[in-house]
Design an enzyme around this catalytic site. Structure first.
Site, PDB file in Angstrom:
ATOM      1  N   CYS A 158       0.842  -1.196   0.000  1.00 24.07           N
ATOM      2  CA  CYS A 158       0.000   0.000   0.000  1.00 24.07           C
ATOM      3  C   CYS A 158       0.883   1.255   0.000  1.00 24.07           C
ATOM      4  O   CYS A 158       1.900   1.300   0.688  1.00 24.07           O
ATOM      5  CB  CYS A 158      -0.887  -0.013   1.249  1.00 24.07           C
ATOM      6  SG  CYS A 158      -1.679   1.573   1.589  1.00 24.07           S
ATOM      7  N   CYS A 207      15.615 -19.504 -26.150  1.00 20.75           N
ATOM      8  CA  CYS A 207      15.025 -20.698 -25.554  1.00 20.75           C
ATOM      9  C   CYS A 207      14.133 -20.302 -24.381  1.00 20.75           C
ATOM     10  O   CYS A 207      14.495 -19.461 -23.571  1.00 20.75           O
ATOM     11  CB  CYS A 207      16.118 -21.651 -25.087  1.00 20.75           C
ATOM     12  SG  CYS A 207      15.441 -23.147 -24.365  1.00 20.75           S
ATOM     13  N   CYS A 225      19.888 -29.010 -22.950  1.00 23.59           N
ATOM     14  CA  CYS A 225      18.488 -28.589 -23.009  1.00 23.59           C
ATOM     15  C   CYS A 225      17.823 -29.203 -24.239  1.00 23.59           C
ATOM     16  O   CYS A 225      18.494 -29.621 -25.179  1.00 23.59           O
ATOM     17  CB  CYS A 225      18.428 -27.071 -23.066  1.00 23.59           C
ATOM     18  SG  CYS A 225      16.762 -26.422 -23.197  1.00 23.59           S
ATOM     19  N   CYS A 227      16.456 -27.666 -26.481  1.00 20.78           N
ATOM     20  CA  CYS A 227      16.747 -26.824 -27.649  1.00 20.78           C
ATOM     21  C   CYS A 227      18.097 -27.190 -28.252  1.00 20.78           C
ATOM     22  O   CYS A 227      18.478 -26.663 -29.286  1.00 20.78           O
ATOM     23  CB  CYS A 227      16.727 -25.347 -27.269  1.00 20.78           C
ATOM     24  SG  CYS A 227      18.136 -24.843 -26.263  1.00 20.78           S
ATOM     25  N   CYS A 235      27.740 -22.496 -13.715  1.00 26.62           N
ATOM     26  CA  CYS A 235      28.117 -21.141 -14.120  1.00 26.62           C
ATOM     27  C   CYS A 235      27.340 -20.665 -15.344  1.00 26.62           C
ATOM     28  O   CYS A 235      27.525 -19.526 -15.772  1.00 26.62           O
ATOM     29  CB  CYS A 235      29.617 -21.069 -14.393  1.00 26.62           C
ATOM     30  SG  CYS A 235      30.156 -22.081 -15.771  1.00 26.62           S
ATOM     31  N   CYS A 285      38.939 -30.271 -39.810  1.00 23.41           N
ATOM     32  CA  CYS A 285      40.059 -30.989 -39.207  1.00 23.41           C
ATOM     33  C   CYS A 285      41.356 -30.206 -39.365  1.00 23.41           C
ATOM     34  O   CYS A 285      41.448 -29.278 -40.149  1.00 23.41           O
ATOM     35  CB  CYS A 285      40.179 -32.405 -39.762  1.00 23.41           C
ATOM     36  SG  CYS A 285      40.942 -32.522 -41.376  1.00 23.41           S
ATOM     37  N   CYS A 294      52.334 -27.533 -54.720  1.00 22.19           N
ATOM     38  CA  CYS A 294      53.084 -27.817 -53.489  1.00 22.19           C
ATOM     39  C   CYS A 294      52.589 -29.097 -52.818  1.00 22.19           C
ATOM     40  O   CYS A 294      53.353 -30.007 -52.536  1.00 22.19           O
ATOM     41  CB  CYS A 294      52.968 -26.625 -52.543  1.00 22.19           C
ATOM     42  SG  CYS A 294      53.566 -26.943 -50.888  1.00 22.19           S
ATOM     43  N   CYS A 299      50.240 -29.697 -40.239  1.00 21.01           N
ATOM     44  CA  CYS A 299      49.267 -29.519 -39.167  1.00 21.01           C
ATOM     45  C   CYS A 299      49.007 -28.037 -38.976  1.00 21.01           C
ATOM     46  O   CYS A 299      49.937 -27.242 -38.852  1.00 21.01           O
ATOM     47  CB  CYS A 299      49.800 -30.136 -37.874  1.00 21.01           C
ATOM     48  SG  CYS A 299      48.883 -29.649 -36.408  1.00 21.01           S
ATOM     49  N   HIS A 309      52.680 -36.559 -37.240  1.00 13.82           N
ATOM     50  CA  HIS A 309      51.586 -36.735 -36.297  1.00 13.82           C
ATOM     51  C   HIS A 309      51.048 -38.149 -36.283  1.00 13.82           C
ATOM     52  O   HIS A 309      50.182 -38.472 -35.515  1.00 13.82           O
ATOM     53  CB  HIS A 309      50.431 -35.782 -36.620  1.00 13.82           C
ATOM     54  CG  HIS A 309      50.771 -34.361 -36.338  1.00 13.82           C
ATOM     55  ND1 HIS A 309      51.736 -33.697 -37.023  1.00 13.82           N
ATOM     56  CD2 HIS A 309      50.273 -33.490 -35.434  1.00 13.82           C
ATOM     57  CE1 HIS A 309      51.818 -32.467 -36.563  1.00 13.82           C
ATOM     58  NE2 HIS A 309      50.946 -32.310 -35.591  1.00 13.82           N
TER      59      HIS A 309
HETATM   60 ZN   LIG Z   1      -2.553   1.025   3.577  1.00 14.79          ZN
HETATM   61 ZN   LIG Z   2      30.510 -24.211 -15.048  1.00 15.44          ZN
HETATM   62 ZN   LIG Z   3      50.400 -30.266 -34.959  1.00 11.42          ZN
HETATM   63 ZN   LIG Z   4      40.355 -33.082 -43.531  1.00 11.36          ZN
HETATM   64 ZN   LIG Z   5      17.260 -24.430 -24.162  1.00  6.40          ZN
HETATM   65 ZN   LIG Z   6      52.705 -25.100 -49.893  1.00  6.89          ZN
END
Ligand SMILES: [Zn+2]
Ligand SMILES: [Zn+2]
Ligand SMILES: [Zn+2]
Ligand SMILES: [Zn+2]
Ligand SMILES: [Zn+2]
Ligand SMILES: [Zn+2]
Ligand SMILES: [Zn+2]
Length: 569
Positions: A158, A207, A225, A227, A235, A285, A294, A299, A309
């Protein structure tokens, strides 16, 4: 190609059997249950129902109206049990806290609005239980101001100074209109999720869902989720298992502090290490091939030749490894400080660049998955297979997206964890596991990126492709599960297991001659064998397949899966 159709049907049927047979250790490459399922996703409709039920229950048990039920529930963070306890055990103070006062007729100024002091007809003035009366225009202005200030308007009292009488929800809704009414109602709708400690909004774009979870509100827990957005319960950042929220916060803060320095890193092209022409990364990749003439393969991350690799060369996989520059005491103090600063920036860049590259590759894979889904129809008519039989395509991409996410966060972990008190053994363990996982992922991603159009033109390759991709998905999942588990358990499991076999140098083969000799290679192979057996393969066949595939898990799995198919046909 009727013959091929028959074969496809048959080996699909056998696969389905295998996947359902859990006792043998088989599991679908992309199981729905990632992490513990201790949460429940509620859409807007479910939330409204939940809220309505809570209000109805309080109305029935306490014999009060909906307005009072709303006020009490809001006061008790939408916990009906708390409302009951307070109402029956501490009745008077609960009423006072919520502002439920007994009605009393206020004699003085009964024909005057308490805000604008206009003298008006009694019927043009109104008030709540306390008896203080105001004109419609003043109530309206009072509520508008409260609603504009935010969700506190839900506990508006109020306007009389010193009076704390509760203003019923229905009273407010009668006095306000349009945008203000809409806003007031939406504050009530959101109140359930915003005040209940076991509910949180999904932070995904656009969402409307909320997630109910019994974990404490700061616990690190991945939520997916409905979605599709995966986030951390603790967090609300993007999901980051197996890394702690604390690490993520520090890492993101570090990134924003360093972002000025890193502009150059974000550029999307690098010079080919051989011919120096700029080469743009346009696939997911990290395996780059320079354009003709060439054709150098390297990598993207470390710019070393790609052949370094491979496990099959027996060479160490060092792309993920940051080698600490040796400090020298020969410099002037200023020079030492400068070098230290440079070292720490270089170290940070090593981790950041990998974190960032996996993040970008992940986004790329997400886009590719959307595109792939749009092509599944033409694939399914071309190969006369059902959507379920083509699930291995999407499974592979979902696995890639998940792997990129995990890998990305292991670099944030590595940056902080090994910053000051680097435990060389632990760091070696992590880098070994990371390296293995990364190799399995790059292989999977490379194969997954095979042109779908190419398959449409060469249907005879379909079955092979299918078993290869399925196998690689399995292998990658396995490596990443292991990486996650070891990281979450602080490597204790692995370190105790490896300290039992002295002389084993992880990830570094002392033998240049190939994959079949050297103590670490044998240790690696026995782990691979273990893995293949846990996947349900026969020991003897797994051994033969590993030998045939030169110790390469992807090859071995392909061989084993192919033999399964042939055996069944
Ligand atoms: Zn009042
Ligand atoms: Zn977290
Ligand atoms: Zn590498
Ligand atoms: Zn690839
Ligand atoms: Zn969601
Ligand atoms: Zn090259
Ligand atoms: Zn007035």
């Amino acid at each position: 190609f009727g013959a091929m159709d028959d074969r496809l049907d048959e080996d699909t049927a056998s696969d389905v059997d295998e996947y359902d047979f859990d006792e043998s250790g088989w599991s679908s490459p992309c199981s729905e249950a990632r992490g513990e399922q201790t949460y429940h996703v509620l859409d807007a409709e479910e939330l409204r129902r939940k809220q309505r039920e809570a209000v109805e229950r309080v109305c029935n048990v306490l014999s009060v109206g909906e307005d009072v039920a709303h006020a009490l529930l809001k006061h008790c963070n939408w916990d009906g049990n708390v409302v009951n306890d307070r109402w029956f055990e501490d009745h008077e103070s609960t009423r006072i806290a919520v502002g439920l006062v007994e009605f009393e007729e206020v004699e003085t100024h009964s024909n005057t609005c308490g805000i604008c002091f206009d003298r008006l007809d009694e019927k043009e003035l109104c008030g709540v239980a306390c008896g203080h009366k105001y004109c419609h225009a003043c109530w309206n202005g009072y509520f508008h101001a409260a609603i504009e200030r935010g969700p506190h308007c839900l506990t508006v009292r109020c306007p009389e100074p010193g009076c704390s009488a509760h203003v019923p929800k229905s009273f407010v809704e009668n006095k306000v209109h349009g945008e203000h009414l809409r806003r007031y109602k939406s504050f009530w709708n959101r109140s359930l999720v915003e005040e209940c400690p076991t509910l949180k909004w999904c932070p995904g774009p656009n969402c409307q869902c909320a997630v109910q979870c019994t974990a404490t509100s700061t616990e690190t827990l991945d939520i997916i989720c409905d979605c599709g957005h995966a986030f951390c319960w603790g967090c609300l950042e993007e999901a980051h298992r197996p890394v702690l929220c604390k690490t993520v916060r520090r890492w993101l803060a570090k990134n924003s502090a360093e972002s000025e320095n890193l502009v150059w890193i974000l550029a999307n092209s690098k010079p080919c290490p051989k011919c120096k022409r700029p080469i743009e990364k346009n696939q997911g990749c990290m395996h780059m091939t320079c354009s003709a003439p060439c054709r150098h393969e390297f990598c993207w991350l470390c710019l070393e030749p790609w052949r370094k690799h491979g496990e099959q060369t027996g060479g160490p996989y060092q792309c993920n490894r940051y080698i600490k520059a040796k400090e020298q005491g020969l410099y002037e103090e200023e020079e030492v400080t400068r070098r230290k600063a440079k070292c720490s920036l270089e170290r940070y860049m090593h981790y950041f660049e990998r974190w960032d590259a996996h993040d970008k590759a992940r986004n790329r894979a997400k886009k590719d998955l959307v595109e792939l889904n749009s092509k599944l129809d033409s694939l399914s008519s071309r190969f006369a297979s059902t959507a379920n039989q083509l699930k291995f395509f999407t499974d592979a991409y979902l696995q890639i997206i998940e792997c990129r996410r995990i890998l990305k966060w292991t670099y944030a972990y590595g940056y902080f964890h090994f910053m000051d008190s680097a435990d060389p053994t632990q760091q070696e363990f992590l880098e070994f596991l990371q390296g293995e996982a990364e190799m399995s992922l790059e292989k999977l991603h490379h194969v997954a990126e095979t042109n779908v159009e190419h398959l449409l033109e060469n249907p005879s390759e379909f079955n092979n492709y299918r078993s290869k991709l399925t196998g690689l998905t399995c292998v990658a999942k396995d490596y990443f599960d292991k990486l996650v588990i070891e990281l979450e358990h602080g490597f204790h499991h692995l370190s105790s297991r490896y300290s039992e076999s002295p002389g084993t140098s992880l990830g570094q083969s002392s033998s240049p001659s190939g994959a079949s000799t050297g103590p670490s290679v044998i240790a690696k192979n026995s782990r691979k064998l273990e893995q293949l057996i846990s996947m349900g393969f026969d020991l003897r066949e797994a051994q033969a397949a590993l030998e045939e595939g030169n110790g390469d898990m992807g090859e071995a799995t392909t061989i084993l899966l192919a033999s399964l198919t042939v055996g069944d046909a």
